[in-house]
Enzyme design. Structure first.
Site, mmCIF file in Angstrom:
data_model
loop_
_atom_site.group_PDB
_atom_site.id
_atom_site.type_symbol
_atom_site.label_atom_id
_atom_site.label_comp_id
_atom_site.label_asym_id
_atom_site.label_seq_id
_atom_site.Cartn_x
_atom_site.Cartn_y
_atom_site.Cartn_z
ATOM 1 N N GLU A 1 33.830 -24.822 -16.105
ATOM 2 C CA GLU A 1 32.660 -24.513 -16.932
ATOM 3 C C GLU A 1 31.748 -23.535 -16.189
ATOM 4 O O GLU A 1 32.041 -23.140 -15.049
ATOM 5 C CB GLU A 1 31.897 -25.804 -17.290
ATOM 6 C CG GLU A 1 32.712 -26.741 -18.160
ATOM 7 C CD GLU A 1 31.957 -28.014 -18.530
ATOM 8 O OE1 GLU A 1 30.792 -27.938 -18.931
ATOM 9 O OE2 GLU A 1 32.552 -29.097 -18.398
ATOM 10 N N HIS B 1 21.221 -26.203 -23.476
ATOM 11 C CA HIS B 1 22.642 -25.834 -23.533
ATOM 12 C C HIS B 1 22.754 -24.583 -24.391
ATOM 13 O O HIS B 1 22.197 -24.535 -25.493
ATOM 14 C CB HIS B 1 23.469 -26.979 -24.130
ATOM 15 C CG HIS B 1 24.930 -26.850 -23.819
ATOM 16 N ND1 HIS B 1 25.709 -25.844 -24.351
ATOM 17 C CD2 HIS B 1 25.741 -27.561 -23.007
ATOM 18 C CE1 HIS B 1 26.948 -25.967 -23.891
ATOM 19 N NE2 HIS B 1 26.987 -26.995 -23.056
ATOM 20 N N ARG C 1 24.249 -21.915 -16.645
ATOM 21 C CA ARG C 1 23.749 -22.238 -17.980
ATOM 22 C C ARG C 1 22.358 -21.669 -18.267
ATOM 23 O O ARG C 1 22.069 -21.238 -19.374
ATOM 24 C CB ARG C 1 23.720 -23.760 -18.075
ATOM 25 C CG ARG C 1 23.782 -24.278 -19.436
ATOM 26 C CD ARG C 1 23.972 -25.762 -19.409
ATOM 27 N NE ARG C 1 25.375 -26.139 -19.379
ATOM 28 C CZ ARG C 1 25.786 -27.406 -19.365
ATOM 29 N NH1 ARG C 1 24.910 -28.384 -19.350
ATOM 30 N NH2 ARG C 1 27.064 -27.686 -19.365
ATOM 31 N N HIS D 1 18.981 -30.028 -23.813
ATOM 32 C CA HIS D 1 20.220 -30.743 -23.503
ATOM 33 C C HIS D 1 20.069 -31.763 -22.386
ATOM 34 O O HIS D 1 20.571 -32.881 -22.483
ATOM 35 C CB HIS D 1 21.265 -29.695 -23.110
ATOM 36 C CG HIS D 1 22.623 -30.238 -22.804
ATOM 37 N ND1 HIS D 1 23.366 -30.921 -23.729
ATOM 38 C CD2 HIS D 1 23.378 -30.196 -21.665
ATOM 39 C CE1 HIS D 1 24.532 -31.273 -23.192
ATOM 40 N NE2 HIS D 1 24.559 -30.853 -21.934
ATOM 41 N N ARG E 1 20.997 -27.841 -13.525
ATOM 42 C CA ARG E 1 22.187 -28.651 -13.223
ATOM 43 C C ARG E 1 23.479 -27.862 -13.426
ATOM 44 O O ARG E 1 23.656 -27.180 -14.442
ATOM 45 C CB ARG E 1 22.204 -29.863 -14.159
ATOM 46 C CG ARG E 1 23.408 -30.745 -14.021
ATOM 47 C CD ARG E 1 23.300 -31.906 -14.976
ATOM 48 N NE ARG E 1 23.294 -31.470 -16.349
ATOM 49 C CZ ARG E 1 24.333 -31.546 -17.165
ATOM 50 N NH1 ARG E 1 25.470 -32.057 -16.752
ATOM 51 N NH2 ARG E 1 24.235 -31.125 -18.412
#
Ligand code: FAD
Ligand code: SIN
Length: 522
Positions: free
Chosen positions: A111, A239, A286, A347, A382
Site C-alpha cells: 500500500e 483516506h 496517504r 479515516h 499513519r
C-alpha cells in the site's frame, strides 16, 4: 459488580487484551453494540508484518518513520515492527486465515508509503476475518464475560471519592467505569483492578467518514474527562479513496491495496495527476495523495477523481477484491471495465490518549489501546495497515504489564452509584441530531484536509456554542446513548481544534495554509 480487568470495546485491541489477560484473571468486556460493530470489522487492506526477504525490519521501520513525517516515537516504531511476527502467529493460532499463493507462501499486499510487499490479508475483508476469529475465541473462554449493548459513560477516579483532581494530581488512578445498560437503561458501577479503553476512533466528528457509526471518540473523551493526557489529535488521516456515492454513510472504502495492485488515480480527462505531486505517484503516502486530490477537486470544481484498475486481468481483479467488486456492481459500476469515482473521507485518528510502551496512560491502572491511544507509532501520518498490528502488540504489552501487578492492586471501595437526582428523560432527540450535524459540518468545513489559523479559530467559536448547549442539556437529562455520543464527539472535536491551533507548522496530515512550507523533508 467487580472484575479484575474491565475492557471497554470489542475490536481487535480490546479482544486481544481480553484473551491474553483471561489466562490470569476475570475479564469483563463491555461494548456498546453487537460485538463486531467496530472499525476492525471494516479493515480491508490487511495487517503489516515483515514476512519474507527482501523485506527487513529496518525497511518497515524506515517506511513508518518517513510516513510519520518526523513525529514518530522511534521506540514505539521499533517495538511494533519487531514484535509484529509474533502477534501474527497468535492471530493464526486463534484461527485467522490469511491468503496464500499456490506454493503455500503468504500473499502480501503493498500500500501507499511501503517500499515492500508486507501486508498480510484475507481477500479485501481482512478486518472481518480477524474479528471473526477473535470473537470465536473470546466466546468460548471461561474467564471472559461479554456484555453487549453496554455503553461506558465515564471512568472512575479519585474524583468520584470527592477529591479535587487535575491532570497534575499525583497518584491519580482509575477504579472502573459507569456503564449504561442500553436494554434496561440502568447505569451499572463496574469496579475493576485495571481498566482498558479500546473504543476505537472518532471518524464521525466529520460528515464524511469510512468509520462505522460506533466511532464517536467515546474513549478519548472519557479519558480526557478523567484527566488523562491526550496528544497529536490534530493528525486526522483522510483516506484518499472512498467510493463517491452521495448519501451513503459510512463511506465505502476502496482499499489502497488496489493501488498497490496497479490501480491508477486519474482525472476525468484521464490525466495521471499524482505524477505531478510525488515520485511514488498513486502510491505516495496517504497524506500526500489526499491533499493532492483535494487540490485537484478544488481547481476543477469536481466532487471526485477516478481510480482505474481496468488494465488488469478481470479474473485477478475479482479474486483479489471480491467485496469491492460486488459493492461497485451493486451501484452500477463494473470495476473490470469502468473507472471508480473516489473522494477523500475522514479515516483514522493518529493521535489519542498518550500511553507508554506498556499501553498505560498518565492515569494509573488505566490503559488505552488501538485507535484510542497515541503510542507514538504513527507520528503525523499513519503508514497504511500499521494500526491493526499496533493494536495487537500494545494489547499484549498491556496485558503483560497489568498481569504482573494483579496481586498488588485492590478493588477500590467507597465509589458511589450514579446520581440521577434532578435529571429526566429527554424529549429533545431532534436537537441532539441537529447539533451532531452542525458539529460534523463545522469540522468538515474548517478542520478538514487543509486548514488555516482563521478556519480553526472559526471552528472553535462555533463549537463553543454547541458545547454550552449540550452541557446544559446533559446536566438535566438521564444519560442516553445519543446524547453521550454527541457530548463525546464535541469533546474530541475540541481537542482536534485546540491541538491544531497549537501546531504552528504544516506536517503530515496537519496542513495549514498559514505555514505552506512542509517542515519535514526526507
Ligand atoms: P475498534 O475496532 O473500532 O473497536 C472499538 C470498539 O469499542 C467497538 O466495539 C465499539 O462498539 C466499542 N465502543 C466505542 N465506544 C464505546 C463505549 N462508550 N462503550 C462501550 N463500547 C464502546 N487498519 C489496518 O491496519 N489495516 C487496514 O486494512 C485497515 N483498513 C481500514 C478500513 C476501514 C474502512 C476503516 C474504518 C479502518 C481501517 N483500518 C485499517 C483502521 C483499523 O481498522 C482500526 O484502526 C482498528 O481496527 C481499531 O481497532 P480498535 O480495537 O482500536 O477499535
Ligand atoms: C486500506 O485498505 O486502504 C486501509 C488500510 C488502512 O487504513 O490501514
Amino acid at each position: 459488580m467487580e472484575t479484575d480487568f474491565l475492557v471497554i470495546g470489542s475490536g481487535a485491541a480490546g479482544l486481544c487484551f481480553a484473551l491474553k489477560a483471561a489466562r490470569h484473571g476475570k475479564v469483563t468486556v463491555v461494548t456498546k453494540g453487537e460485538m463486531n460493530e467496530c472499525n476492525t470489522n471494516y479493515a480491508q487492506g490487511g495487517i503489516c508484518s515483515v514476512t519474507y526477504e527482501p523485506d527487513t525490519f529496518e525497511k518497515h521501520i524506515r517506511d513508518t518513520l518517513v510516513c510519520g513525517a518526523g513525529k514518530c516515537d522511534p521506540q514505539a516504531v521499533e517495538l511494533v515492527v519487531r514484535r509484529a511476527p509474533e502477534l501474527i502467529r497468535d492471530l493464526i493460532e486463534w484461527g485467522t486465515r490469511f491468503d496464500k499463493t499456490p506454493d503455500g507462501r503468504f500473499e502480501l499486499n503493498r500500500e501507499g508509503g511501503h517500499s515492500e510487499h508486507r501486508i498480510l490479508h484475507h481477500e479485501d475483508l481482512t478486518g472481518a476475518e480477524i474479528e471473526r476469529a477473535l470473537i470465536q475465541q473470546v466466546k468460548s473462554h471461561p474467564n471472559i464475560e461479554v456484555r453487549e449493548h453496554h455503553f461506558a459513560i465515564d471512568l472512575l477516579t479519585q474524583h468520584h471519592l470527592g477529591e479535587f483532581v487535575t491532570r497534575h494530581t499525583r497518584g491519580l488512578a482509575c477504579f472502573g467505569a459507569y456503564v449504561l445498560n442500553l436494554d434496561t437503561h440502568e447505569i451499572e458501577t463496574i469496579l475493576s483492578k485495571f481498566t482498558v479503553v479500546a473504543t476505537g476512533g472518532c471518524g464521525n466528528i466529520y460528515n464524511s467518514t469510512t468509520n462505522p457509526v460506533v466511532a464517536t471518540g467515546d474513549g478519548i473523551a472519557m479519558c480526557h474527562r478523567a484527566k488523562a493526557v491526550t496528544e497529536n489529535m490534530e493528525f486526522i488521516q483522510f483516506h484518499p479513496t472512498s467510493l463517491y456515492n452521495p448519501g451513503e454513510r459510512p463511506s465505502f472504502l476502496i482499499t489502497e491495496a488496489m493501488r498497490g495492485f496497479g490501480g491508477i488515480l486519474r482525472l476525468k480527462d484521464g490525466e495521471e495527476f499524482m505524477k505531478k505531486y510525488h515520485p511514488m505517484a498513486s502510491l505516495a503516502p496517504r497524506d500526500v495523495v489526499a491533499r493532492s486530490i483535494d487540490h485537484e477537486l478544488k481547481i476543477h470544481g469536481e466532487d471526485f477523481v477516478y481510480l482505474d484498475i481496468t488494465h488488469k486481468e478481470p479474473q485477478a481483479i475479482i479474486s483479489h477484491f471480491p467485496n469491492i467488486y460486488e459493492k461497485c456492481k451493486s451501484i452500477g459500476i463494473d470495476i473490470t471495465r469502468q473507472w471508480i469515482p473516489v473522494t477523500p473521507a475522514a479515516h483514522y485518528c493518529c493521535g489519542g490518549v498518550k500511553v507508554d510502551t506498556n499501553g498505560e496512560s498518565s492515569v494509573k491502572r488505566l490503559y488505552a489501546l488501538g485507535e484510542t491511544s497515541c503510542t507514538g507509532l504513527h507520528g503525523a501520518n499513519r503508514l497504511a495497515s500499521n494500526s491493526l498490528i499496533e493494536a495487537l502488540v500494545y494489547a499484549d504489552q498491556a496485558a503483560r504489564h497489568a498481569v504482573s501487578r494483579l496481586e498488588s492492586v485492590h478493588i477500590q471501595e467507597g465509589i458511589p452509584d450514579w446520581d440521577f437526582e434532578g435529571t429526566q428523560h429527554t424529549e429533545e432527540m431532534l436537537l441532539i441530531i441537529q447539533s451532531k450535524r452542525e458539529m460534523q459540518q463545522i469540522m468538515s468545513n474548517y478542520v478538514g484536509i487543509v486548514r488555516s489559523n482563521l478556519s480553526l479559530k472559526r471552528a472553535m467559536r462555533r463549537l463553543e456554542i454547541l458545547w454550552l448547549e449540550t452541557e446544559e442539556l446533559y446536566n438535566k437529562t438521564k444519560p442516553n446513548r445519543q446524547l453521550c455520543e454527541l457530548r463525546n464527539m464535541i469533546t474530541v472535536a475540541y481537542l482536534v481544534i485546540k491541538q491544531g491551533r497549537a501546531r504552528k507548522e504544516s506536517v503530515g496530515t496537519h496542513f495549514s495554509t498559514d505555514y505552506p512550507q512542509a517542515t519535514y523533508t526526507e
